[in-house]
Design an enzyme around this catalytic site. Structure first.
Site, PDB file in Angstrom:
ATOM      1  N   ASN A 253       4.457  -9.491   3.925  1.00 16.95           N
ATOM      2  CA  ASN A 253       3.633  -8.446   4.544  1.00 16.95           C
ATOM      3  C   ASN A 253       2.197  -8.966   4.563  1.00 16.95           C
ATOM      4  OD1 ASN A 253       2.262  -6.193   5.363  1.00 16.95           O
ATOM      5  ND2 ASN A 253       2.713  -4.968   3.540  1.00 16.95           N
ATOM      6  N   TRP A 254       1.760  -9.368   5.742  1.00 19.22           N
ATOM      7  CA  TRP A 254       0.418  -9.954   5.851  1.00 19.22           C
ATOM      8  C   TRP A 254      -0.682  -8.893   5.866  1.00 19.22           C
ATOM      9  CZ3 TRP A 254       0.700 -14.465  10.002  1.00 19.22           C
ATOM     10  CH2 TRP A 254       1.421 -15.527   9.449  1.00 19.22           C
ATOM     11  N   LYS A 255      -0.297  -7.630   6.024  1.00 19.09           N
ATOM     12  CA  LYS A 255      -1.289  -6.536   6.114  1.00 19.09           C
ATOM     13  C   LYS A 255      -2.310  -6.877   7.201  1.00 19.09           C
ATOM     14  CE  LYS A 255      -0.219  -5.576   1.334  1.00 19.09           C
ATOM     15  NZ  LYS A 255      -0.619  -5.119   0.015  1.00 19.09           N
TER      16      LYS A 255
ATOM     17  N   HIS B  91       4.740   2.248   3.675  1.00 14.57           N
ATOM     18  CA  HIS B  91       4.071   1.416   2.669  1.00 14.57           C
ATOM     19  C   HIS B  91       3.027   2.273   1.949  1.00 14.57           C
ATOM     20  CE1 HIS B  91       1.474  -1.616   0.895  1.00 14.57           C
ATOM     21  NE2 HIS B  91       2.487  -2.460   1.008  1.00 14.57           N
TER      22      HIS B  91
ATOM     23  N   GLU C 262       0.085   1.831   1.171  1.00 12.46           N
ATOM     24  CA  GLU C 262      -1.244   1.869   1.803  1.00 12.46           C
ATOM     25  C   GLU C 262      -1.240   2.826   2.987  1.00 12.46           C
ATOM     26  OE1 GLU C 262      -1.533  -2.378   2.232  1.00 12.46           O
ATOM     27  OE2 GLU C 262      -1.659  -2.532   0.056  1.00 12.46           O
TER      28      GLU C 262
ATOM     29  N   GLU D 159       7.828  -0.602  -4.562  1.00 14.62           N
ATOM     30  CA  GLU D 159       6.515  -1.217  -4.750  1.00 14.62           C
ATOM     31  C   GLU D 159       5.653  -0.295  -5.607  1.00 14.62           C
ATOM     32  OE1 GLU D 159       5.387  -4.376  -1.726  1.00 14.62           O
ATOM     33  OE2 GLU D 159       4.822  -2.484  -0.833  1.00 14.62           O
TER      34      GLU D 159
ATOM     35  N   GLY E 152      -1.385  -5.980  -5.449  1.00 16.07           N
ATOM     36  CA  GLY E 152      -2.675  -6.653  -5.366  1.00 16.07           C
ATOM     37  C   GLY E 152      -3.440  -6.721  -6.675  1.00 16.07           C
TER      38      GLY E 152
ATOM     39  N   SER F 222       2.542  -7.947  -6.540  1.00 18.81           N
ATOM     40  CA  SER F 222       2.125  -9.154  -7.251  1.00 18.81           C
ATOM     41  C   SER F 222       3.258 -10.167  -7.465  1.00 18.81           C
ATOM     42  CB  SER F 222       1.452  -8.793  -8.585  1.00 18.81           C
ATOM     43  OG  SER F 222       0.261  -8.062  -8.345  1.00 18.81           O
TER      44      SER F 222
ATOM     45  N   GLY G  37       2.989  -9.716  -0.649  1.00 22.43           N
ATOM     46  CA  GLY G  37       1.705  -9.527   0.027  1.00 22.43           C
ATOM     47  C   GLY G  37       0.862 -10.790  -0.065  1.00 22.43           C
ATOM     48  N   GLY G  38      -0.091 -10.783  -0.983  1.00 23.65           N
ATOM     49  CA  GLY G  38      -1.077 -11.866  -1.095  1.00 23.65           C
ATOM     50  C   GLY G  38      -0.489 -13.267  -1.093  1.00 23.65           C
TER      51      GLY G  38
HETATM   52  P1  13P Z   1       0.812  -8.086  -3.290  1.00 25.67           P
HETATM   53  O1  13P Z   1       1.972  -9.046  -3.273  1.00 25.67           O
HETATM   54  O2  13P Z   1      -0.464  -8.672  -2.777  1.00 25.67           O
HETATM   55  O3  13P Z   1       0.677  -7.393  -4.606  1.00 25.67           O
HETATM   56  O4  13P Z   1       1.165  -6.933  -2.210  1.00 25.67           O
HETATM   57  C1  13P Z   1       2.391  -6.310  -2.290  1.00 25.67           C
HETATM   58  C2  13P Z   1       2.595  -5.501  -1.082  1.00 25.67           C
HETATM   59  O5  13P Z   1       1.942  -4.490  -0.873  1.00 25.67           O
HETATM   60  C3  13P Z   1       3.593  -5.968  -0.109  1.00 25.67           C
HETATM   61  O6  13P Z   1       3.911  -4.987   0.816  1.00 25.67           O
END
Ligand code: 13P
Length: 254
Positions: free
Chosen positions: A11-13, A94, A96, A165, A171, A211, A232-233
């Protein structure tokens, strides 16, 4: 060996660009995985990604989808459009989107149904925040998210994923321990069994996200009910993401 085929989703956001697409896709060219791998870039890059995909096993996912099919809904993208663009799966709800854009369980339910209608794989995201974990109400939160998010859905012949999640792990560099992940995934599978029966619950894949990195991938995926990862990251570094996918692929057959 994993009971269910692992699935790893990046997930590149609101990150990445054409450079990242080129380097990421290039690192997957010619490689075989015993796992399903997908990248969810920002919408605008989906078509660019499609043109690079033919020599890799990568799939494209979307980070969101409209609950509407068409009409006067400025800024929205429908499931049908995503399907036509070559998308295979959609993240829905998600944390967010829930926290920043006010998405509700009821809205997620509409999106899951819309996505299923267009033969895309819905990945319903659920998870408790820090206060909820400290107040010991994790299961209550997940119960509501799952029951309401998946209400009145018929999964005969259809596939669906749940991504657990925990908001406190997103993050922060503080991933859930493998024990916590397994406990929660087991709880989620029990809810799925209650709603859809054991046979369906045993085939649905439950991903962990929060994470995830190449160091904790193995211990998380070794858990019986952790069938995949939502990254994510770490997915913004192509070499790092590839290392996560390779471990998932190895665990699938070892
Ligand atoms: P991180 O891997 O950066 O913690 O993000 C997780 C995430 O929100 C994936 O959708």
């Amino acid at each position: 060996m994993k009971i269910r085929k692992p699935i790893v989703i990046a997930n590149w956001k609101l990150n990445g660009g054409l450079d990242l697409i080129c380097v990421s896709v290039a690192s997957f060219i010619g490689k075989h995985f015993n796992a399903d791998i997908a990248i969810c870039p920002p919408y605008i890059y989906m078509r660019d990604m499609m043109t690079f995909l033919q020599f890799s096993e990568l799939h494209i996912g979307s980070q969101n989808v409209s609950r509407y099919q068409s009409g006067a809904y400025t800024g929205e993208t429908s499931a049908q459009m995503l399907k036509q663009a070559g998308c295979s799966l959609c993240l829905i709800g998600h944390s967010e989107r829930r926290a920043i854009f006010g998405e509700t369980n009821e809205g997620c339910n509409i999106k899951v149904r819309t996505v299923l209608t267009h033969d895309l794989l819905p990945v319903l995201c659920v998870g408790e925040n820090q206060q909820e974990r400290e107040a010991n109400v994790t299961e209550d939160v997940l119960y509501k998210q799952i029951r309401e998010g998946l209400a009145n859905i018929n999964l005969d012949g259809k596939d669906l994923c749940i991504a657990y999640e925990p908001v406190w792990a997103i993050g922060t560099g503080l991933a859930a321990t493998p024990t916590i992940a397994q406990e929660v995934h087991q709880f989620i599978r029990a809810q799925l069994a209650d709603m859809f029966g054991h046979e369906i619950a045993n085939r649905l894949r439950i991903l962990y996200g929060g994470s995830v990195n190449k160091i904790n991938t193995r211990e998380l995926l070794e858990q019986k009910d952790v069938d995949g990862l939502l990254v994510g990251g770490a997915s913004l570094d192509p070499g790092h993401f590839l290392a996560i996918c390779q471990q998932a692929s190895e665990l699938a057959v070892s």
